[in-house]
Scaffold this motif. Structure first.
Motif, short mmCIF file in Angstrom:
data_model
loop_
_atom_site.label_atom_id
_atom_site.label_comp_id
_atom_site.label_asym_id
_atom_site.label_seq_id
_atom_site.Cartn_x
_atom_site.Cartn_y
_atom_site.Cartn_z
N LEU A 44 -15.32 -70.53 -24.00
CA LEU A 44 -15.21 -69.64 -22.86
C LEU A 44 -16.44 -68.75 -22.82
CD1 LEU A 44 -12.19 -70.44 -23.72
CD2 LEU A 44 -11.51 -68.32 -22.59
N PHE A 45 -17.14 -68.75 -21.69
CA PHE A 45 -18.33 -67.93 -21.51
C PHE A 45 -18.09 -66.98 -20.34
CE2 PHE A 45 -19.70 -72.07 -23.12
CZ PHE A 45 -20.38 -71.70 -24.28
N GLY A 46 -18.23 -65.69 -20.57
CA GLY A 46 -17.97 -64.74 -19.50
C GLY A 46 -18.86 -64.92 -18.31
N ASP A 47 -20.11 -65.38 -18.54
CA ASP A 47 -21.05 -65.51 -17.43
C ASP A 47 -21.66 -66.91 -17.34
OD1 ASP A 47 -21.19 -62.67 -16.26
OD2 ASP A 47 -21.34 -62.34 -18.41
N GLY A 48 -22.38 -67.38 -18.36
CA GLY A 48 -23.01 -68.69 -18.24
C GLY A 48 -23.40 -69.25 -19.58
N GLY A 49 -23.93 -70.47 -19.56
CA GLY A 49 -24.41 -71.08 -20.78
C GLY A 49 -25.67 -70.40 -21.29
N TYR A 50 -26.58 -70.05 -20.36
CA TYR A 50 -27.84 -69.42 -20.71
C TYR A 50 -28.13 -68.30 -19.72
CZ TYR A 50 -28.24 -73.94 -23.03
OH TYR A 50 -27.99 -75.06 -23.77
N MET A 51 -28.64 -67.17 -20.20
CA MET A 51 -29.06 -66.06 -19.35
C MET A 51 -30.50 -65.72 -19.68
SD MET A 51 -25.70 -63.57 -19.52
CE MET A 51 -26.54 -62.23 -18.67
N SER A 52 -31.36 -65.70 -18.67
CA SER A 52 -32.78 -65.43 -18.90
C SER A 52 -33.31 -64.47 -17.86
CB SER A 52 -33.59 -66.73 -18.87
OG SER A 52 -33.53 -67.33 -17.60
N ASP A 53 -34.58 -64.13 -17.97
CA ASP A 53 -35.27 -63.20 -17.06
C ASP A 53 -34.52 -61.87 -17.04
OD1 ASP A 53 -37.08 -65.27 -16.48
OD2 ASP A 53 -35.78 -66.05 -14.92
N ASN A 54 -34.09 -61.42 -15.85
CA ASN A 54 -33.38 -60.15 -15.73
C ASN A 54 -31.91 -60.35 -15.38
OD1 ASN A 54 -35.77 -58.41 -16.06
ND2 ASN A 54 -36.39 -59.25 -14.08
N ALA A 55 -31.38 -61.50 -15.71
CA ALA A 55 -29.98 -61.80 -15.40
C ALA A 55 -29.07 -60.78 -16.08
CB ALA A 55 -29.63 -63.20 -15.84
N ARG A 56 -27.98 -60.48 -15.39
CA ARG A 56 -27.06 -59.47 -15.90
C ARG A 56 -25.64 -59.99 -15.85
NH1 ARG A 56 -27.02 -53.10 -14.18
NH2 ARG A 56 -25.18 -52.48 -15.40
N GLY A 57 -24.93 -59.83 -16.95
CA GLY A 57 -23.55 -60.29 -17.02
C GLY A 57 -22.58 -59.30 -16.43
N GLY A 58 -21.43 -59.80 -15.99
CA GLY A 58 -20.37 -58.95 -15.49
C GLY A 58 -19.50 -58.42 -16.62
N ASP A 59 -18.52 -57.62 -16.23
CA ASP A 59 -17.55 -57.09 -17.19
C ASP A 59 -16.34 -58.01 -17.18
OD1 ASP A 59 -19.31 -54.96 -17.49
OD2 ASP A 59 -18.27 -53.71 -16.01
N ASP A 60 -16.25 -58.86 -18.18
CA ASP A 60 -15.31 -59.99 -18.16
C ASP A 60 -14.18 -59.81 -19.18
OD1 ASP A 60 -17.02 -61.40 -16.27
OD2 ASP A 60 -18.36 -61.72 -17.98
N LEU A 61 -13.08 -60.51 -18.90
CA LEU A 61 -11.94 -60.55 -19.80
C LEU A 61 -11.69 -62.00 -20.20
CD1 LEU A 61 -9.39 -59.41 -21.20
CD2 LEU A 61 -8.22 -59.59 -18.99
N LEU A 62 -11.74 -62.28 -21.51
CA LEU A 62 -11.54 -63.63 -22.03
C LEU A 62 -10.32 -63.64 -22.94
CD1 LEU A 62 -14.61 -63.44 -21.20
CD2 LEU A 62 -15.08 -65.09 -23.01
N ILE A 63 -9.40 -64.57 -22.68
CA ILE A 63 -8.14 -64.62 -23.41
C ILE A 63 -7.87 -66.05 -23.88
CG2 ILE A 63 -5.65 -64.24 -23.30
CD1 ILE A 63 -6.19 -62.27 -21.01
N ALA A 64 -7.52 -66.21 -25.14
CA ALA A 64 -7.11 -67.50 -25.67
C ALA A 64 -5.71 -67.37 -26.27
CB ALA A 64 -8.08 -68.00 -26.74
N THR A 65 -4.86 -68.37 -25.98
CA THR A 65 -3.48 -68.35 -26.46
C THR A 65 -3.12 -69.73 -26.99
OG1 THR A 65 -2.86 -66.70 -24.82
CG2 THR A 65 -1.08 -67.92 -25.85
N VAL A 66 -2.50 -69.80 -28.16
CA VAL A 66 -1.99 -71.05 -28.72
C VAL A 66 -0.48 -70.92 -28.84
CG1 VAL A 66 -2.02 -72.63 -30.67
CG2 VAL A 66 -4.14 -71.50 -29.96
#
Length: 394
Positions: free
Chosen positions: A211-233
């Motif tokens: 699970l990636f909040g934004d992407g596989g790769y972030m470069s230059d001036n890219a900016r990520g969001g404020d994300d929520l990641l949840i895993a459940t088994v």
């Protein structure tokens, strides 16, 4: 702005068939797509289905409709592709608020690829809608799910605030979820504030997810969001591998991470507040977010990344390792001090003196917090003597 009609498209896909359908074929630049309903039944394989909510290319000031794309998939070796709006978005195109759902729980070797906006690229000033993407995956399945673009976000592209929820219902499978793009965020691209949920159902025996909040790769001036990641088994699989990454697998250049919340499962997870790997343009050019990380149960490996992060542990948290406590800035090439904090409120400790008596160094000199017979926290690279009351919430 010309508006296309609201259409309903229903198709059936049989073995050795390829079906391609667009919700608004011929949509012109600066036009607006209709709010379309596209429904498919896939009854056999090998077969391929492609649904695009509007048109192959959205450009100019065109705007995608608020579309519903649904498929029920059965059979062996099926391929299902959904694009909520287009395959490519450029200019000032804007995606609609789409709903994408695939039920492949009874399929075998199903391949599912869902993108909230465009499977190939969002460039220029393209902006994603707020999409809902859900799927149930069958046995020996594989899936890739992105809130906005499948491969690339560049220029000033901006992701929407998306929700992606995927359930591994069959015995085995593997998936990747990205809040914005599965591959690259470049230029001044901005990620949305996304929610990613991965659930291993009771019948699953093996598999995993990234699970990636934004992407596989972030470069230059890219900016990520404020994300929520949840895993459940929900069950007790023989083997499962889950990695939660707040922003991207690799951050380089001047990329900046968002303030993310990561919540692991009750099995052994890998949590990264910002990225797995950093390659700053100059020392300290990569900025991490202020992340909250909770591994849940199991024996977890945890990295907060650059900036001040909060590590939360609940009773029954297992034997966990924090690999970069107060050391995350160094990964981005910065010498700036940071102050990570460990939240132990769930353990009902009476105070710092009580907690201090539970901390000692292991044979390698790493501080270990002994919270219960099966609950420990190892702080790699930190000595017990380095810790103080302000490092904890008790």
């Amino acid at each position: 702005m010309r508006r296309m009609p609201n259409d309903t498209i229903i198709v059936s896909v049989g073995s050795q068939e390829l079906v391609i359908a667009f919700g608004d074929p011929g949509l012109q630049a600066d036009a607006r797509g209709g709010n379309d309903i596209m429904i498919a039944t896939v009854d056999g394989g090998p077969s391929s289905l492609l649904f695009v909510g509007d048109e192959s290319v959205l450009e100019g000031r065109s705007h995608g409709g608020n579309d519903l794309l649904v498929a029920t998939v059965q059979g062996l070796l099926t391929y299902t592709y959904f694009d909520g709006d287009a395959q490519i978005m450029s200019g000032q195109a804007h995606g609609g608020n789409d709903v994408l759902h695939v039920d492949a729980s009874r399929a075998i070797y199903a391949n599912v690829y869902l993108s909230g906006e465009a499977e190939i690229a969002m460039t220029g000033d393209a902006k994603g809608g707020n999409d809902l993407i859900t799927a149930e995956m069958g046995d020996r399945s594989y899936g890739e799910f992105s809130g906005d673009a499948g491969s690339l976000m560049s220029g000033n592209a901006q992701g929407g605030n998306d929700v992606i929820s995927v359930v591994q219902a069959g015995p085995s499978g593997n998936v990747s979820l990205s809040g914005d793009t599965l591959m690259s965020m470049m230029g001044d691209a901005r990620g949305g504030n996304d929610m990613l949920i991965y659930t291993v159902a009771v019948d699953a025996r093996s598999g995993g997810a990234s699970l990636f909040g934004d992407g596989g790769y972030m470069s230059d001036n890219a900016r990520g969001g404020d994300d929520l990641l949840i895993a459940t088994v929900d069950g007790n699989p023989d083997s499962i591998s889950i990695a939660l990454v707040g922003d991207a697998s690799l951050m380089f250049g001047n990329a900046q991470g968002g303030n993310d919340i990561l919540s692991g499962s009750n099995h052994d997870d890998w949590l990264f507040g910002d990225a797995r790997t950093y390659a700053p343009a100059v020392g300290g050019s990569i900025a991490g977010g202020r992340d909250v990380l909770n591994g849940g149960g199991g024996n977890d490996q945890i990295w907060g990344g650059p900036n001040n992060d909060l590590f939360v542990f609940n009773a029954g948290s297992g034997q966990d390792v924090i690999n970069d406590f107060d050391q995350g800035n160094a990964a981005g090439g910065s010498t700036a001090a940071e102050h990570d904090v460990i939240d132990l409120q769930d353990y009902d400790l009476s105070g710092w003196s009580a907690l201090k008596s539970l901390i000692g160094d292991d044979g390698s000199g790493n501080a270990v917090i002994h919270l219960a017979s099966d609950d420990t926290i190892t702080l790699n690279g930190i000595h017990a003597a380095d810790l103080k009351a302000t490092d904890f919430i008790i």
